[in-house]
Enzyme design. Structure first.
Site, mmCIF file in Angstrom:
data_model
loop_
_atom_site.group_PDB
_atom_site.id
_atom_site.type_symbol
_atom_site.label_atom_id
_atom_site.label_comp_id
_atom_site.label_asym_id
_atom_site.label_seq_id
_atom_site.Cartn_x
_atom_site.Cartn_y
_atom_site.Cartn_z
ATOM 1 C CB SER A 280 -0.951 -0.052 1.200
ATOM 2 O OG SER A 280 -2.029 0.839 1.043
ATOM 3 C CG ASP B 103 -1.855 16.967 14.088
ATOM 4 O OD1 ASP B 103 -3.088 16.794 14.003
ATOM 5 O OD2 ASP B 103 -1.305 17.439 15.094
ATOM 6 C CG HIS C 120 -5.574 -2.871 0.587
ATOM 7 N ND1 HIS C 120 -4.761 -2.628 -0.500
ATOM 8 C CD2 HIS C 120 -5.130 -2.038 1.580
ATOM 9 C CE1 HIS C 120 -3.888 -1.690 -0.208
ATOM 10 N NE2 HIS C 120 -4.080 -1.326 1.042
#
Length: 325
Positions: A145, A246, A305
């Site tokens: 990924s 963040d 996945h």
């Protein structure tokens, strides 16, 4: 199968093999440093500027039959993952290939430092620095990924460092709707952070967060996967998320996922994808072939996945055959 695998991750604890090298101040990478022939370009190419690297945490796997002369394997996990997700797989890889295997924590994940910068260039810089410290001229790169996309870019940018490339269930273009799903995960985890203030036990924290995010993240497998990243911080005596939410949020709102297709890598490349995955389709394979003329493709039927979790034996059979060929 999935539950037992997640259970092994939860029990695995933190990395005991911490990198001890000093941090260099800058990373101005000269691309012609590999010994022997380059996989994709001549070794005497122009100097490449990369962002300043950070010191990645890693785990090393080998056995008494490991051949140090063989090109080692370096593993990069996916978004919201960590090196511990690959612990069992890495042990099998080193046993069946007689190669050293290094599983790395991507920056802003696992035990690796946090940084406001989250880009392919930064992740390539981190791996390149890791290789320099270990005196590794080339590696066989295995990326799932997010890690797969990083290694795709590394093969295109520093081809002389990549002996073989294994891409696990990812292409080079955005998948419609995935960004929104991932942003929902980030939002849910950020909101759940408020629950951790007065909880001291990691098991209690995982139960509380699981109940809190359940209305927003319905899939129990995904929740279990994310909850492996709740850790007890010995320094602050608090329970927190291992990753930098963040920085990940900023990454997801940028053009981070776009890969420039102006280069090619001519070394051996294997794409392993799940038959039920929404991340790889015929168009994704076609786009990869434009970058990798020697691309081989292997589909694992019935897998999604997270094919390396759902069907680890089938996944390893394909990967190890390619590495040993």
């Amino acid at each position: 199968m999935i539950r037992s695998y997640l259970g092994s991750i939860l029990r695995s604890g933190q990395n005991r093999n911490v990198v001890s090298d000093s941090i260099i101040n800058t990373c101005r990478t000269c691309a012609g440093t590999a010994v022997g022939q380059s996989s994709g370009k001549d070794s005497g190419q122009n100097e490449i500027d990369l962002p300043e690297p950070i010191l990645l945490r890693h785990e090393r796997y080998d056995t008494n039959t490991t051949d140090p002369r063989k090109t080692p394997i370096v593993v990069y996990h996916g978004l919201f993952g960590s090196k511990t997700n690959w612990r069992t797989l890495s042990k099998v890889m080193t046993q069946k290939t007689d190669r050293i295997v290094y599983a790395l924590d991507v920056r802003n994940h696992g035990g690796s430092p946090h940084s406001p910068e989250m880009s392919y260039a930064a992740m390539i810089s981190d791996v390149n620095y890791f290789m320099t410290n270990r005196k590794l001229n080339k590696t066989i790169t295995v990326g799932h990924s997010l890690g797969g996309r990083a290694f795709i870019q590394m093969a295109l940018t520093l081809p002389e460092k990549v002996d073989k490339l294994v891409v696990v269930d990812i292409g080079v273009t955005r998948v419609p709707g995935v960004k929104e799903v991932l942003m929902n995960y980030v939002k849910s985890m950020k909101e759940a952070t408020q629950l951790l203030t007065n909880i001291e036990n990691i098991s209690d924290a995982r139960r509380a967060v699981d109940d809190f995010v359940k209305p927003m993240i319905g899939d129990p497998f995904i929740r279990g996967f994310l909850l492996t990243n709740l850790i007890a911080d010995d320094k602050s005596k608090t329970i927190r998320w291992a990753f930098n939410l963040d920085a990940i949020e900023h990454m997801l709102t940028s053009e981070f996922h776009e890969i420039a297709p102006e280069k090619q890598y001519n070394g051996p490349v294997l794409l392993i994808h799940g038959g039920k995955s929404e991340f790889v389709n015929d168009k994704a394979i076609e786009d990869l072939r434009k970058l990798f003329p020697k691309l081989e493709v292997s589909c694992i039927p019935g897998a999604s996945h997270y094919l390396h979790v759902e069907k680890p034996n089938e996944f390893l059979d394909v990967l190890i055959k390619f590495v040993n060929s």
